[in-house]
Design a protein around this motif. Sequence first.
Motif, PDB file in Angstrom:
ATOM      1  N   ILE A 292      31.950  38.465  28.900  1.00  0.00           N
ATOM      2  CA  ILE A 292      33.127  38.304  28.051  1.00  0.00           C
ATOM      3  C   ILE A 292      34.281  39.163  28.553  1.00  0.00           C
ATOM      4  O   ILE A 292      35.435  38.715  28.615  1.00  0.00           O
ATOM      5  CB  ILE A 292      32.777  38.676  26.591  1.00  0.00           C
ATOM      6  N   MET A 293      33.976  40.374  28.927  1.00  0.00           N
ATOM      7  CA  MET A 293      35.020  41.286  29.389  1.00  0.00           C
ATOM      8  C   MET A 293      35.621  40.820  30.708  1.00  0.00           C
ATOM      9  O   MET A 293      36.842  40.887  30.918  1.00  0.00           O
ATOM     10  CB  MET A 293      34.443  42.697  29.524  1.00  0.00           C
ATOM     11  N   VAL A 294      34.777  40.342  31.615  1.00  0.00           N
ATOM     12  CA  VAL A 294      35.277  39.882  32.914  1.00  0.00           C
ATOM     13  C   VAL A 294      36.137  38.637  32.745  1.00  0.00           C
ATOM     14  O   VAL A 294      37.198  38.493  33.374  1.00  0.00           O
ATOM     15  CB  VAL A 294      34.097  39.621  33.870  1.00  0.00           C
ATOM     16  N   GLU A 295      35.698  37.719  31.884  1.00  0.00           N
ATOM     17  CA  GLU A 295      36.482  36.511  31.647  1.00  0.00           C
ATOM     18  C   GLU A 295      37.833  36.824  31.000  1.00  0.00           C
ATOM     19  O   GLU A 295      38.800  36.076  31.180  1.00  0.00           O
ATOM     20  CB  GLU A 295      35.688  35.547  30.763  1.00  0.00           C
ATOM     21  N   ALA A 296      37.902  37.923  30.268  1.00  0.00           N
ATOM     22  CA  ALA A 296      39.170  38.314  29.646  1.00  0.00           C
ATOM     23  C   ALA A 296      40.131  38.957  30.642  1.00  0.00           C
ATOM     24  O   ALA A 296      41.275  39.248  30.286  1.00  0.00           O
ATOM     25  CB  ALA A 296      38.905  39.275  28.481  1.00  0.00           C
TER      26      ALA A 296
END
Length: 854
Positions: free
Chosen positions: A263-267
Amino acid sequence: MALTIPTQFKFNLKIPGLQNQLSYTHLETPSVRTRKPRTETSSSFHAYALNPISKSSRGSFLLRVSSDGGGAVDATPQHSSIPSETEGSESSSPSSQDSYVALFVRMLGLDNDPLDREQAIVALWKYSLGGKHYVDTIIQFRGCINLAVNLLKSKSSSACEAAAGLLRTISSVNLYRDLVADSGAIEEITGLLNQSSLASEVKEQSLCTLWNLSVDEKLREKIANSELLPLLIKFLDDEDMKVKEAAGGVLANLALSQSLHNIMVEAGIIPKLAELLKIDVEGSGVIRKEARNALLELAKDEYHRILVIEEGLVLVPLIGANAYKSFKPTLYSWPSLPDGTQFEQSSSASSRYGASELLLGLNMDGNNINIEEAKMDAVIGRTQQQFLARIGAIELENEGNSPSESLTESRFTLLPWRDGVARLVLILGLEDESAIARAANSIADASINEHMRISFREAGAVKHLVQLLDNNNHAIRLAVIRALEKLSVSNIVCQTMEAEGVLYPLITILKQSGISESMMEKTLDILARVLDRTQEMKSKFYIGPVNGSKKGWNARESPEVDAEQAKSVTDLPTQKSISRQNTMDLAVIGRLIEILWTSSPNLQRKAASVLEFMTMVEPCIDTIISAGIESGLDAVFRPKILNEESDLDGLQSEMHAVELEEAGLAISAASRLLTKLLEFEQFRISINASHLMKLLRKILMSNMPLENKGWVAASLVRLSSVSAPNIDFENPINLEVTLYETIPRLIEQIEDSFSPEAQEAAVIELNRIVSEGLVDSTRAVAAQGGISPLVKLVEEGSDRAVEASLSILYNLSMDDENHAAILAAGAVPALRRLVLSQRPQWMRALRLLRTLPT
């Protein structure tokens, strides 16, 4: 970092008449209340009783980052740091203090005046800064946290700041984090941070509350929601450094949960955090630390580690400052580039104090020297890292933590690529074996693109790695082999590796019988890339001439030098061939053929590729034949997987498909080797051609993937033409190749190609095969699922493609068994539209319609 409360901070709540004034204020009715007495009463209490910290010194007194990652200290009794003077005031009159806290908690009620509520929350916030005992006193009153959360909706910036500050202080205690989270603080803070215009103080206190809450693993998923995570990333660009630090702290804590990484990387968190480490942000030691911690957690995943490296950062192992004590800088030497390139000396005598060497860069003539940017970066990085090593400043900041040896072995830091590359090369030259192995593994991880591979080459990593191949430590050799395998993807690095003499130690490793399969696999990969002659041609066409010249950087251009350089470049392939011939002895070739006999399909494929490149050195052919290459090919051409049943379900079916693909790759490589060997007369007369043809025909008719049958068909045709030249379709070999390789390949091209030209060429070739009346050709087209793509091509193809498709479909319609498949593919509507449109092919379409049962 624990909170340290100044010694002058002491509570003195014994104020004559103050309790009566406060009681009067809260009891008077709205009809008789006036603003003045209420303001004076509240202000006097605020200023005298609960104002241990002035507004001007608030920033220096606020709670700092805790050791476990929170925005404030964990104020448990064993960790609290409260001065004795404060403790004395606590024990003097706790009951009177508690009564005042109760009064201010009641003032937080929703039915009170907003100004009273604001002053009460400010007083409670400052009271809570005294330590855990004061927080415990506030928590005793139920509803206090909920009322503080409600004040986050206040229109007053001061009230919002105080409410968030009180929640921050309460959440700094482990026991009360759940109470804060259950009160809806995360949701209210999310709404508060979404406001377009918000004071920096409010943002700081709110984010620090989240920083404390994110210490709890079960609360991280609640914080990392789709609405709050983009806000945290946005606050990394905030002008207020305290806000940036708090946002970075929250993200660093969220990164501790592996489930949140995707989730963090996609953000888009990686580029933002990486930017904080690449640029010099003034006074941002905390934010850089938190950014580094977050990226290190994300980099534990292989895919995310690649994304971090793509942003210009390199993972460097922390080996301890003591390991660098073995670094021995050269006190006096003529300057050279890190890759070993020497500067030509203009005079034989050096200056008295070495000024000519130290100031060499000032004497460079721009017309005679051209140092590439990669070389300049390598020089700068080496100079900086060697300077830090000389003065003992490398990893100095980590000595205070005194990590244990086992913990140090697993710790890393992140450096900009120029410094990281130089640091890793520096570690390769140390004496600590564990550090060398870790550095080699880091080089392998960082070699993800050509830029990084060239950077390591220019920094001199190749020479160190090749020398370390002779090390007796198995961990070092395995790490070095892994690093060289990653670096060998580059054509230029391959040439440097061969120039450094990598072939001999690789051959030595290959001859050893007890090496692991992983080391053997990587060794074969490096050998295949170094021995591949096409590497040199690619370098010449795409990168420029191979730099085989020994010309100095400051040498004057002259015809003699140019002639010598040309001769050196011309003789380079010959010199390499001589070096290769010296290493390709019977023991090496015998070892490779042994791999063909006994190893897994993956190793068989790699060994066959190495042997293929050896065939380009003609003196090796006799050795290859005498070592029993035919028996090795026989072993590869008879895999057990082709004889196993493929009627499997679920996981077994997937595993069978993977094994079949691996066997197909090995067979394809062996077929390519066989095709190369058939060019030599001594090999052709030494083999049993009929036996090999039988094996290849069986493979061609099997369910092996189509993409692996290309070289099988080619070697089979070549073998057939050598034994009994015949190119007619009547030849069984040509017939089988057409039915089991050519026709399926053409149908696949018609169905999957995005190029109309490629589809047209494929369908015309397929029509030629079918029209010549090849036996079972129409059955092969139908069996391979060719009817549906042919009907689709009738609707969408060019005129020539439509004509060829109609011709093939007409031949297929001669067999009644194909009628159902033609109708199911939607041929009738397509043919009718073609007839009604009066296109040039409408007569062929009409004839096909008449043959179908419509």
